[in-house]
Design a protein around this motif. Structure first.
Motif, PDB file in Angstrom:
ATOM      1  N   GLU A  11      55.518  79.549  50.831  1.00 57.49           N
ATOM      2  CA  GLU A  11      54.259  80.128  51.275  1.00 57.49           C
ATOM      3  C   GLU A  11      53.257  78.998  51.491  1.00 57.49           C
ATOM      4  O   GLU A  11      53.109  78.124  50.647  1.00 57.49           O
ATOM      5  N   SER A  12      52.592  79.053  52.612  1.00 61.36           N
ATOM      6  CA  SER A  12      51.525  78.079  52.849  1.00 61.36           C
ATOM      7  C   SER A  12      50.196  78.734  52.488  1.00 61.36           C
ATOM      8  O   SER A  12      50.091  79.948  52.370  1.00 61.36           O
ATOM      9  N   TYR A  13      49.190  77.923  52.302  1.00 66.04           N
ATOM     10  CA  TYR A  13      47.845  78.438  52.065  1.00 66.04           C
ATOM     11  C   TYR A  13      46.872  77.494  52.737  1.00 66.04           C
ATOM     12  O   TYR A  13      47.206  76.362  53.075  1.00 66.04           O
ATOM     13  N   LYS A  19      43.815  77.980  42.902  1.00 64.63           N
ATOM     14  CA  LYS A  19      43.912  78.829  41.716  1.00 64.63           C
ATOM     15  C   LYS A  19      44.464  80.206  42.075  1.00 64.63           C
ATOM     16  O   LYS A  19      45.246  80.782  41.325  1.00 64.63           O
ATOM     17  N   LYS A  20      44.076  80.726  43.234  1.00 68.91           N
ATOM     18  CA  LYS A  20      44.565  82.037  43.675  1.00 68.91           C
ATOM     19  C   LYS A  20      46.073  81.986  43.939  1.00 68.91           C
ATOM     20  O   LYS A  20      46.798  82.941  43.655  1.00 68.91           O
ATOM     21  N   VAL A  21      46.558  80.880  44.468  1.00 67.67           N
ATOM     22  CA  VAL A  21      47.991  80.701  44.712  1.00 67.67           C
ATOM     23  C   VAL A  21      48.746  80.728  43.381  1.00 67.67           C
ATOM     24  O   VAL A  21      49.766  81.412  43.245  1.00 67.67           O
ATOM     25  N   ILE A  22      48.241  80.012  42.403  1.00 66.70           N
ATOM     26  CA  ILE A  22      48.872  79.980  41.079  1.00 66.70           C
ATOM     27  C   ILE A  22      48.878  81.387  40.467  1.00 66.70           C
ATOM     28  O   ILE A  22      49.885  81.834  39.911  1.00 66.70           O
ATOM     29  N   ASN A  26      52.060  83.759  39.212  1.00 66.14           N
ATOM     30  CA  ASN A  26      52.109  84.312  37.857  1.00 66.14           C
ATOM     31  C   ASN A  26      52.140  85.836  37.844  1.00 66.14           C
ATOM     32  O   ASN A  26      52.438  86.435  36.817  1.00 66.14           O
ATOM     33  N   ASP A  27      51.864  86.459  38.975  1.00 66.52           N
ATOM     34  CA  ASP A  27      51.848  87.917  39.063  1.00 66.52           C
ATOM     35  C   ASP A  27      53.257  88.505  39.126  1.00 66.52           C
ATOM     36  O   ASP A  27      53.429  89.664  39.449  1.00 66.52           O
ATOM     37  N   ALA A  47      48.848  73.039  38.235  1.00 66.97           N
ATOM     38  CA  ALA A  47      50.024  73.901  38.378  1.00 66.97           C
ATOM     39  C   ALA A  47      50.867  73.852  37.111  1.00 66.97           C
ATOM     40  O   ALA A  47      51.295  74.887  36.593  1.00 66.97           O
ATOM     41  N   PHE A  48      51.108  72.666  36.583  1.00 64.65           N
ATOM     42  CA  PHE A  48      51.921  72.528  35.372  1.00 64.65           C
ATOM     43  C   PHE A  48      51.284  73.252  34.190  1.00 64.65           C
ATOM     44  O   PHE A  48      51.967  73.920  33.417  1.00 64.65           O
ATOM     45  N   GLU A  49      49.985  73.121  34.043  1.00 63.37           N
ATOM     46  CA  GLU A  49      49.295  73.738  32.913  1.00 63.37           C
ATOM     47  C   GLU A  49      49.174  75.250  33.046  1.00 63.37           C
ATOM     48  O   GLU A  49      49.087  75.953  32.049  1.00 63.37           O
TER      49      GLU A  49
END
Length: 105
Positions: A11-13, A19-22, A26-27, A47-49
């Motif tokens: 997915e590109s953004y 933050k919304k991508v992360i 997570n959803d 991203a790692f955190e």
């Protein structure tokens, strides 16, 4: 259902809201591995955190692994890590971040 096999979602953004991508990753009720392609170390560490996955690979596919590293997922993607070494810690969620091509001119 979780697919047991090699699958990739690309997915590109627009770069405006990382933050919304992360949050969208997570959803999911699954969390085996994630690959993030970026030259921005702040985004790599964010991203790692914040990703709820068993491992985050920076600038490579999440299928990269070394036998010495812990491998496994979180959420409905598994419990614990592979290998006898990790049997003692089977109730923990160790993670790893791999960096590739950082600082390349």
């Amino acid at each position: 259902e979780e697919v047991f096999g090699p699958v990739v979602v690309i997915e590109s953004y627009d770069g405006a809201d990382f933050k919304k991508v992360i949050d969208s990753v997570n959803d999911s009720k699954y969390g085996l591995q994630a690959g993030i392609f970026t030259n921005n170390l702040n985004k790599a560490f964010y991203a790692f955190e914040n990703l709820e996955v068993g491992g985050v690979v920076i600038n490579n596919t999440p299928s990269v692994r070394a036998d010495a590293q812990p491998y496994g997922g979180v959420k409905d993607s598994g419990l614990g890590r592979e290998g006898i070494r990790y049997a003692i810690d089977d109730m923990t969620e160790p993670r790893i971040m791999l960096l590739n091509n950082v600082g390349v001119l």
